[in-house]
Design a protein around this motif. Structure first.
Motif, mmCIF file in Angstrom:
data_model
loop_
_atom_site.group_PDB
_atom_site.id
_atom_site.type_symbol
_atom_site.label_atom_id
_atom_site.label_comp_id
_atom_site.label_asym_id
_atom_site.label_seq_id
_atom_site.Cartn_x
_atom_site.Cartn_y
_atom_site.Cartn_z
ATOM 1 N N VAL A 149 0.855 -1.195 0.000
ATOM 2 C CA VAL A 149 0.000 0.000 0.000
ATOM 3 C C VAL A 149 0.889 1.243 0.000
ATOM 4 N N ALA A 150 0.660 2.129 -0.974
ATOM 5 C CA ALA A 150 1.410 3.392 -1.035
ATOM 6 C C ALA A 150 0.783 4.367 -0.057
ATOM 7 N N THR A 151 1.523 4.716 0.988
ATOM 8 C CA THR A 151 0.957 5.598 2.021
ATOM 9 C C THR A 151 1.719 6.920 2.046
ATOM 10 N N SER A 152 0.970 8.005 2.016
ATOM 11 C CA SER A 152 1.584 9.323 1.889
ATOM 12 C C SER A 152 1.621 10.083 3.202
ATOM 13 N N GLY A 153 1.091 9.491 4.256
ATOM 14 C CA GLY A 153 1.012 10.236 5.517
ATOM 15 C C GLY A 153 -0.352 10.887 5.681
ATOM 16 N N GLY A 154 -1.244 10.704 4.690
ATOM 17 C CA GLY A 154 -2.584 11.279 4.770
ATOM 18 C C GLY A 154 -3.615 10.237 5.189
ATOM 19 N N VAL A 155 -4.837 10.719 5.396
ATOM 20 C CA VAL A 155 -5.884 9.846 5.924
ATOM 21 C C VAL A 155 -6.308 8.786 4.900
ATOM 22 N N ASP A 156 -6.349 9.165 3.616
ATOM 23 C CA ASP A 156 -6.869 8.228 2.620
ATOM 24 C C ASP A 156 -6.011 6.968 2.519
ATOM 25 N N SER A 157 -4.707 7.163 2.430
ATOM 26 C CA SER A 157 -3.863 5.977 2.256
ATOM 27 C C SER A 157 -3.734 5.191 3.555
ATOM 28 N N ALA A 158 -3.819 5.875 4.706
ATOM 29 C CA ALA A 158 -3.762 5.141 5.982
ATOM 30 C C ALA A 158 -4.981 4.228 6.094
ATOM 31 N N CYS A 173 3.578 -1.236 3.833
ATOM 32 C CA CYS A 173 3.359 0.153 3.405
ATOM 33 C C CYS A 173 4.637 0.713 2.795
ATOM 34 N N VAL A 174 4.475 1.607 1.833
ATOM 35 C CA VAL A 174 5.650 2.289 1.269
ATOM 36 C C VAL A 174 5.335 3.765 1.074
ATOM 37 N N THR A 175 6.298 4.601 1.461
ATOM 38 C CA THR A 175 6.176 6.043 1.221
ATOM 39 C C THR A 175 7.295 6.458 0.275
ATOM 40 N N PHE A 176 6.941 7.265 -0.720
ATOM 41 C CA PHE A 176 7.924 7.715 -1.699
ATOM 42 C C PHE A 176 8.405 9.113 -1.339
ATOM 43 N N ARG A 177 9.725 9.294 -1.381
ATOM 44 C CA ARG A 177 10.246 10.663 -1.325
ATOM 45 C C ARG A 177 10.194 11.168 -2.765
ATOM 46 N N LEU A 178 9.384 12.196 -2.996
ATOM 47 C CA LEU A 178 9.166 12.644 -4.370
ATOM 48 C C LEU A 178 9.858 13.969 -4.696
ATOM 49 N N HIS A 179 9.935 14.841 -3.715
ATOM 50 C CA HIS A 179 10.490 16.179 -3.978
ATOM 51 C C HIS A 179 10.795 16.838 -2.647
ATOM 52 N N VAL A 245 5.356 7.040 -12.162
ATOM 53 C CA VAL A 245 6.064 7.008 -10.872
ATOM 54 C C VAL A 245 5.406 6.083 -9.852
ATOM 55 N N LYS A 246 4.274 6.520 -9.280
ATOM 56 C CA LYS A 246 3.699 5.844 -8.103
ATOM 57 C C LYS A 246 3.426 4.361 -8.312
ATOM 58 N N PHE A 247 2.697 4.042 -9.357
ATOM 59 C CA PHE A 247 2.252 2.652 -9.539
ATOM 60 C C PHE A 247 3.422 1.747 -9.904
ATOM 61 N N ALA A 263 -1.927 -1.228 -3.752
ATOM 62 C CA ALA A 263 -3.136 -0.436 -3.476
ATOM 63 C C ALA A 263 -2.740 1.002 -3.179
ATOM 64 N N THR A 264 -3.610 1.923 -3.556
ATOM 65 C CA THR A 264 -3.419 3.334 -3.203
ATOM 66 C C THR A 264 -4.740 3.875 -2.658
ATOM 67 N N GLY A 265 -4.673 5.082 -2.130
ATOM 68 C CA GLY A 265 -5.864 5.706 -1.562
ATOM 69 C C GLY A 265 -6.621 6.555 -2.573
ATOM 70 N N ASP A 288 -13.991 11.764 -7.166
ATOM 71 C CA ASP A 288 -13.587 10.954 -8.327
ATOM 72 C C ASP A 288 -12.188 11.336 -8.847
ATOM 73 N N GLN A 289 -11.277 10.358 -8.876
ATOM 74 C CA GLN A 289 -9.926 10.626 -9.400
ATOM 75 C C GLN A 289 -9.641 9.854 -10.697
ATOM 76 N N THR A 290 -10.681 9.274 -11.301
ATOM 77 C CA THR A 290 -10.432 8.502 -12.526
ATOM 78 C C THR A 290 -9.801 9.376 -13.614
ATOM 79 N N GLU A 332 -7.047 18.119 3.642
ATOM 80 C CA GLU A 332 -7.009 17.643 2.250
ATOM 81 C C GLU A 332 -5.711 18.142 1.618
ATOM 82 N N SER A 333 -5.119 17.308 0.740
ATOM 83 C CA SER A 333 -3.865 17.753 0.128
ATOM 84 C C SER A 333 -4.152 18.824 -0.926
ATOM 85 N N GLN A 334 -3.102 19.661 -1.175
ATOM 86 C CA GLN A 334 -3.294 20.754 -2.133
ATOM 87 C C GLN A 334 -3.219 20.223 -3.559
#
Ligand SMILES: Nc1ncnc2c1ncn2[C@@H]1O[C@H](COP(=O)(O)OP(=O)(O)OP(=O)(O)O)[C@@H](O)[C@H]1O
Length: 490
Positions: A149-158, A173-179, A245-247, A263-265, A288-290, A332-334
């Motif tokens: 599960v890709a977890t970003s530190g936010g509620v959705d992925s947790a 769980c995995v968190t990516f350092r992106l920037h 990147v993520k997937f 899995a992702t959030g 919706d994020q489709t 919510e993330s920006q």
């Protein structure tokens, strides 16, 4: 909280285990710095997902030395998953209970150094993947119930990780350092995204890993973002991140761990059609994020789970609250994660030299001057800087000549859109509508095949302000048929 050290701490101080540097280490990690006063360094040798060897060095207080020793003992010869699961609470227990007040940071410090060593191990394993993206794409068999599960530190992925665990999956769980723009990437003692995500995973009893994808993200997402503006296109960085990147990174880790699914959030659903796995809109339409997920390769989608697709956001927060997760209240993330202040023009301007140019009308008559095409996108009304009796809109950006074309709202009307760079989940003939904005409504369309594998979508209703570079996503009802990028000309 005790005011002196427990006997276990003293024991680790008097007889520290695994001190030193490991010969032939497969990963090295350091945490802390002179400003914190303490530095911990771990070297690990990992083979076949076991910690075959571990050594540590600490320059700092007695608590840090004892914590390093206890941690090295806990992970020595452990499976990698068990090592990645060791939490601050486990470490505290190994040290005989809470440390004296003011010394708790020792736990975070040594854990962070160990995790950075494991991160370094993955970096070395990943090689090209960290720059080029992961090429070994394949579908999961769905046989074993294992999921990264890709977890970003936010509620959705947790909550995603929690739901997967509750559904009987073995979860990593995995968190990516992106920037560097994200909260964190600073010292171990700061409120860091990665530390928070790790702590959240550990509180759920789950192993946590970190992958450093900054170079990949920079090449595939940030450079594309900046370059697109300079070329008069309107980019969507979430789309490029999902495309490259993520997937891919989550799948890389799943393959390394021998896990089947990722899995992702994201708010979307994966549904089986006769043609294979495809994506469908989620239960919570507002989330919706489709629209930004269309470029996920089919092979990857077939191993992906989006558990939040079946939930509304309010339920997700409630689940987090009910289970006592601290992330329940994260905001919510920006819009664009690497531009926290939202000033994306300013961000682009830092990277590209903007040349001044002309503002012209459709007939080519000069109406004024501008300071650079990077400041304009098709459909923009504000900040044009030309006075006119009726509102003016940007209708075209011409990076080659440096011209920005403006006109009336009616000039923005589009009836057909050429789309390239396509990724199909279902046969294109099934497309009944197309969506051209993140928050836009789909409009009915008919598809015509064009040269170079591209398509022209003939729209059943006009759409205003379609810009090259935007995503066009095709739907059959609530199912995603495929998507692509709007080209400059039809
Ligand atoms: N840095 C990251 N590391 C790992 N996974 C990530 C990261 N950023 C995003 N993701 C994954 O992508 C999903 C969607 O990302 P998005 O930026 O839309 O986050 P979000 O909806 O705010 O989710 P969250 O509440 O989990 O942060 C996340 O739920 C998570 O699974």
């Amino acid at each position: 909280m005790p005011d002196r050290y427990n006997p276990q701490v003293i024991d680790h101080l008097v007889r520290p285990r695994n001190v030193g540097e490991l010969e032939g280490a497969s990963g090295t990690g350091e945490s802390g710095d002179a400003s914190c006063g303490d530095v911990a360094r771990f070297t690990v040798r990992i083979a076949e997902n076991r910690v075959e060897g571990v050594r540590y060095k600490v320059y700092g207080c007695a608590a840090c030395i004892a914590a390093g020793s206890a941690l090295s003992e806990l992970v020595s010869d452990a499976s990698l998953l068990d090592a990645a699961r060791v939490s601050g609470v486990d470490l505290e227990e190994a040290l005989g209970g809470p440390l004296p007040a003011g010394k708790e940071h020792a736990l975070t410090l040594v854990l962070d150094a160990l995790h950075k060593a494991i991160e370094d191990h993955w970096n070395r394993e990943a090689g090209e993947m960290l720059v080029e993206g992961y090429g070994g794409l394949r579908a999961g068999t769905g046989g074993k119930k294992t999921v990264v599960v890709a977890t970003s530190g936010g509620v959705d992925s947790a909550v995603t990780a929690l739901l997967m665990k509750e559904a009987g999956y073995e979860v990593a769980c995995v968190t990516f350092r992106l920037h560097d723009g994200e909260r964190g990437s600073r010292s171990c003692c700061s409120p860091d995204t990665v530390l928070f995500a790790r702590d959240t995973a550990h509180r759920m009893g789950l192993p946590h890993f970190t992958l450093n994808l900054k170079e990949l993200f920079d090449r595939r997402v940030m450079e594309d973002f900046v370059g697109s503006y300079a070329e008069g296109r309107t980019p969507n960085p979430c789309v490029s991140c999902n495309a490259h990147v993520k997937f891919h990174a989550a799948s890389f880790l799943a393959d390394k761990l021998g896990f089947e699914r990722v899995a992702t959030g994201h708010y979307a659903r994966v549904v089986e059609e006769p043609e294979g796995a495809t994506m469908a809109r989620p239960v919570d339409e507002a989330k919706d994020q489709t629209y930004v997920l269309w470029p996920v390769p089919r092979e990857l989608l077939a191993r992906t789970i989006f558990p939040l697709g079946e939930h509304r956001k309010e339920e997700v927060r409630r689940i987090a609250e009910d289970r006592g997760l601290a992330v329940a209240y994260t905001p919510e993330s920006q819009d664009i994660c690497f531009i926290p202040d939202g000033d994306y023009r300013g961000f682009v301007r830092k990277s590209v030299a903007a040349e001044p140019g002309e503002i012209v009308d459709r007939e080519g008559r000069a109406l004024g001057r501008h300071k650079g095409v990077v400041d304009f996108t098709v459909g923009q009304r504000r900040g044009i800087g030309v006075a006119a009796p009726t509102p003016l809109y940007v209708t075209e950006v011409r990076p080659k000549t440096g011209q920005v074309v403006v006109g009336k709202k009616a000039d923005l009307e589009t009836r057909e859109v050429r789309v390239g760079g396509l990724n199909w989940f279902l046969p294109p003939e099934r497309a009944g509508s197309v969506q051209i904005r993140y928050n836009g409504r789909p409009v009915p369309c008919e598809m015509e095949h064009a040269e170079g594998g591209e398509v022209v979508a003939h729209l059943g209703a006009p759409v205003f302000g379609v810009a090259p570079g935007q995503s066009a996503v095709f739907y059959d009802g609530d199912k995603v048929v495929g998507g692509g990028v709007v080209r400059r000309d039809t």
